[in-house]
Design a protein around this motif. Structure first.
Motif, PDB file in Angstrom:
ATOM      1  N   ALA A  57       0.685  15.818   0.532  1.00 30.03           N
ATOM      2  CA  ALA A  57       0.253  14.486   0.961  1.00 30.03           C
ATOM      3  C   ALA A  57       1.212  13.874   1.982  1.00 30.03           C
ATOM      4  N   TYR A  58       2.531  14.051   1.791  1.00 25.53           N
ATOM      5  CA  TYR A  58       3.478  13.465   2.739  1.00 25.53           C
ATOM      6  C   TYR A  58       3.287  14.053   4.135  1.00 25.53           C
ATOM      7  N   MET A  59       2.924  15.333   4.207  1.00 24.05           N
ATOM      8  CA  MET A  59       2.722  15.996   5.485  1.00 24.05           C
ATOM      9  C   MET A  59       1.439  15.499   6.164  1.00 24.05           C
ATOM     10  N   GLU A  98      -5.488   5.862   0.695  1.00 23.74           N
ATOM     11  CA  GLU A  98      -4.882   4.537   0.544  1.00 23.74           C
ATOM     12  C   GLU A  98      -4.108   4.117   1.790  1.00 23.74           C
ATOM     13  N   LEU A  99      -3.814   5.035   2.691  1.00 23.51           N
ATOM     14  CA  LEU A  99      -3.180   4.666   3.958  1.00 23.51           C
ATOM     15  C   LEU A  99      -4.084   3.741   4.773  1.00 23.51           C
ATOM     16  N   VAL A 100      -5.390   3.909   4.617  1.00 22.46           N
ATOM     17  CA  VAL A 100      -6.341   3.077   5.353  1.00 22.46           C
ATOM     18  C   VAL A 100      -6.476   1.714   4.702  1.00 22.46           C
ATOM     19  N   HIS A 101      -6.346   1.659   3.388  1.00 23.39           N
ATOM     20  CA  HIS A 101      -6.650   0.441   2.652  1.00 23.39           C
ATOM     21  C   HIS A 101      -5.443  -0.443   2.357  1.00 23.39           C
ATOM     22  N   ARG A 102      -4.250   0.031   2.656  1.00 19.05           N
ATOM     23  CA  ARG A 102      -3.076  -0.833   2.507  1.00 19.05           C
ATOM     24  C   ARG A 102      -3.096  -1.884   3.609  1.00 19.05           C
ATOM     25  N   VAL A 103      -2.490  -2.997   3.318  1.00 17.14           N
ATOM     26  CA  VAL A 103      -2.473  -4.095   4.283  1.00 17.14           C
ATOM     27  C   VAL A 103      -1.025  -4.400   4.648  1.00 17.14           C
ATOM     28  N   PRO A 104      -0.689  -4.413   5.954  1.00 15.96           N
ATOM     29  CA  PRO A 104       0.689  -4.745   6.337  1.00 15.96           C
ATOM     30  C   PRO A 104       0.948  -6.240   6.231  1.00 15.96           C
ATOM     31  N   LYS A 105       2.196  -6.618   6.351  1.00 20.92           N
ATOM     32  CA  LYS A 105       2.594  -8.029   6.316  1.00 20.92           C
ATOM     33  C   LYS A 105       1.993  -8.743   7.522  1.00 20.92           C
ATOM     34  N   ALA A 111       1.533  -9.063   1.748  1.00 21.17           N
ATOM     35  CA  ALA A 111       0.335  -8.569   1.075  1.00 21.17           C
ATOM     36  C   ALA A 111       0.741  -7.781  -0.158  1.00 21.17           C
ATOM     37  N   VAL A 112      -0.052  -7.862  -1.195  1.00 23.53           N
ATOM     38  CA  VAL A 112       0.214  -7.107  -2.409  1.00 23.53           C
ATOM     39  C   VAL A 112      -0.888  -6.075  -2.560  1.00 23.53           C
ATOM     40  N   VAL A 113      -0.482  -4.812  -2.588  1.00 25.28           N
ATOM     41  CA  VAL A 113      -1.420  -3.723  -2.726  1.00 25.28           C
ATOM     42  C   VAL A 113      -1.033  -2.932  -3.964  1.00 25.28           C
ATOM     43  N   ARG A 114      -1.960  -2.836  -4.878  1.00 27.55           N
ATOM     44  CA  ARG A 114      -1.693  -2.150  -6.149  1.00 27.55           C
ATOM     45  C   ARG A 114      -0.424  -2.681  -6.808  1.00 27.55           C
ATOM     46  N   ARG A 115      -0.272  -3.956  -6.765  1.00 29.94           N
ATOM     47  CA  ARG A 115       0.839  -4.681  -7.371  1.00 29.94           C
ATOM     48  C   ARG A 115       2.201  -4.335  -6.777  1.00 29.94           C
ATOM     49  N   LYS A 116       2.189  -3.678  -5.616  1.00 30.03           N
ATOM     50  CA  LYS A 116       3.446  -3.394  -4.934  1.00 30.03           C
ATOM     51  C   LYS A 116       3.443  -4.159  -3.616  1.00 30.03           C
ATOM     52  N   PRO A 117       4.481  -4.894  -3.327  1.00 34.67           N
ATOM     53  CA  PRO A 117       4.509  -5.606  -2.051  1.00 34.67           C
ATOM     54  C   PRO A 117       4.629  -4.624  -0.890  1.00 34.67           C
ATOM     55  N   PHE A 118       3.936  -4.927   0.182  1.00 34.50           N
ATOM     56  CA  PHE A 118       4.000  -4.102   1.380  1.00 34.50           C
ATOM     57  C   PHE A 118       4.404  -4.992   2.541  1.00 34.50           C
ATOM     58  N   GLY A 119       5.567  -4.767   3.079  1.00 32.17           N
ATOM     59  CA  GLY A 119       6.075  -5.584   4.174  1.00 32.17           C
ATOM     60  C   GLY A 119       5.896  -4.894   5.509  1.00 32.17           C
ATOM     61  N   PRO A 120       6.890  -4.968   6.369  1.00 31.59           N
ATOM     62  CA  PRO A 120       6.798  -4.317   7.681  1.00 31.59           C
ATOM     63  C   PRO A 120       6.610  -2.804   7.517  1.00 31.59           C
ATOM     64  N   ASP A 121       5.996  -2.214   8.507  1.00 27.48           N
ATOM     65  CA  ASP A 121       5.684  -0.777   8.466  1.00 27.48           C
ATOM     66  C   ASP A 121       6.952   0.052   8.262  1.00 27.48           C
ATOM     67  N   ILE A 136       4.050   8.308   4.180  1.00 26.93           N
ATOM     68  CA  ILE A 136       3.277   8.193   2.936  1.00 26.93           C
ATOM     69  C   ILE A 136       3.381   6.780   2.359  1.00 26.93           C
ATOM     70  N   ASP A 137       4.429   6.044   2.695  1.00 23.43           N
ATOM     71  CA  ASP A 137       4.603   4.673   2.213  1.00 23.43           C
ATOM     72  C   ASP A 137       4.028   3.642   3.182  1.00 23.43           C
ATOM     73  N   SER A 138       3.480   4.116   4.259  1.00 20.13           N
ATOM     74  CA  SER A 138       3.003   3.241   5.318  1.00 20.13           C
ATOM     75  C   SER A 138       1.517   2.937   5.155  1.00 20.13           C
ATOM     76  N   CYS A 139       0.940   2.349   6.186  1.00 17.10           N
ATOM     77  CA  CYS A 139      -0.508   2.153   6.259  1.00 17.10           C
ATOM     78  C   CYS A 139      -0.945   2.482   7.677  1.00 17.10           C
ATOM     79  N   LEU A 140      -2.215   2.684   7.857  1.00 12.88           N
ATOM     80  CA  LEU A 140      -2.734   2.998   9.186  1.00 12.88           C
ATOM     81  C   LEU A 140      -3.239   1.711   9.850  1.00 12.88           C
ATOM     82  N   TRP A 141      -2.328   0.789  10.115  1.00  9.72           N
ATOM     83  CA  TRP A 141      -2.681  -0.467  10.764  1.00  9.72           C
ATOM     84  C   TRP A 141      -3.208  -0.231  12.174  1.00  9.72           C
TER      85      TRP A 141
END
Length: 177
Positions: A57-59, A98-105, A111-121, A136-141
């Motif tokens: 997944a990380y790759m 979930e890379l598509v569905h995460r929301v950046p700051k 933004a809180v995604v799955r109860r984990k805060p997501f800040g700058p990329d 893998i910890d990012s999002c596809l903003w």
């Protein structure tokens, strides 16, 4: 690139163990290389190299993130190719959806995604190591940004990222355009 093609054939047909194959491919994945004279060969080989369901997944996340960044900087045909490849990677590897569905700051609100805060990329574009670049910890903003692209073909392709029933694209999809 041609050396990687030869290595890939040896890995696939003769079980050659070459652990540096995907890191080398990741390093070659740049706008400059996609706009080179050998870009058609690169376009035909890249989907083949990334076709395996066994990629970690990380790759997959690192390749998807790098391709999305390329799509922001490249010409329309390369953008469409990159997005189609990312779309297929995400279809093939649902653990990366979930890379598509995460929301950046945005606008100072975390933004809180799955109860984990997501800040700058957290993605580190200059880091050549896929395991530590934090894709893998990012999002596809970048996909959300491309919804406002000037090309209607790019915008139509981006809409498919949120459509559950969207079909996979053929590796030669970009040639049709």
């Amino acid at each position: 690139l041609l050396a990687l093609e030869g290595l890939f054939i040896l890995m696939q047909k003769h079980n050659l163990d070459y652990p540096d194959f995907f890191p080398k491919l990741y390093q070659l994945l740049t706008v400059k290389n996609l706009q080179s004279s050998a870009c058609e060969r690169f376009f035909s080989l890249l989907p083949l190299f990334l076709k395996s369901f066994k990629l970690p997944a990380y790759m997959v996340a690192a390749f998807a993130k790098r391709l999305c960044r390329i799509s922001l900087k490249a010409e329309v045909p390369i953008c469409i190719f990159s997005l189609a490849l990312v779309f297929n990677l995400l279809k093939r590897h649902p653990q990366c959806q979930e890379l598509v569905h995460r929301v950046p700051k945005e606008e100072g609100i975390l933004a809180v995604v799955r109860r984990k805060p997501f800040g700058p990329d957290p993605y580190q574009e200059s880091n050549p190591d896929m395991a530590t670049c934090k894709a893998i910890d990012s999002c596809l903003w970048e996909i959300k940004t491309l919804k406002n692209h000037y090309s209607p073909k790019v915008v139509a392709l981006v809409r498919n990222f949120t459509d559950e029933n969207a079909p996979k694209y053929e590796s030669n999809f970009f040639l049709i355009l």
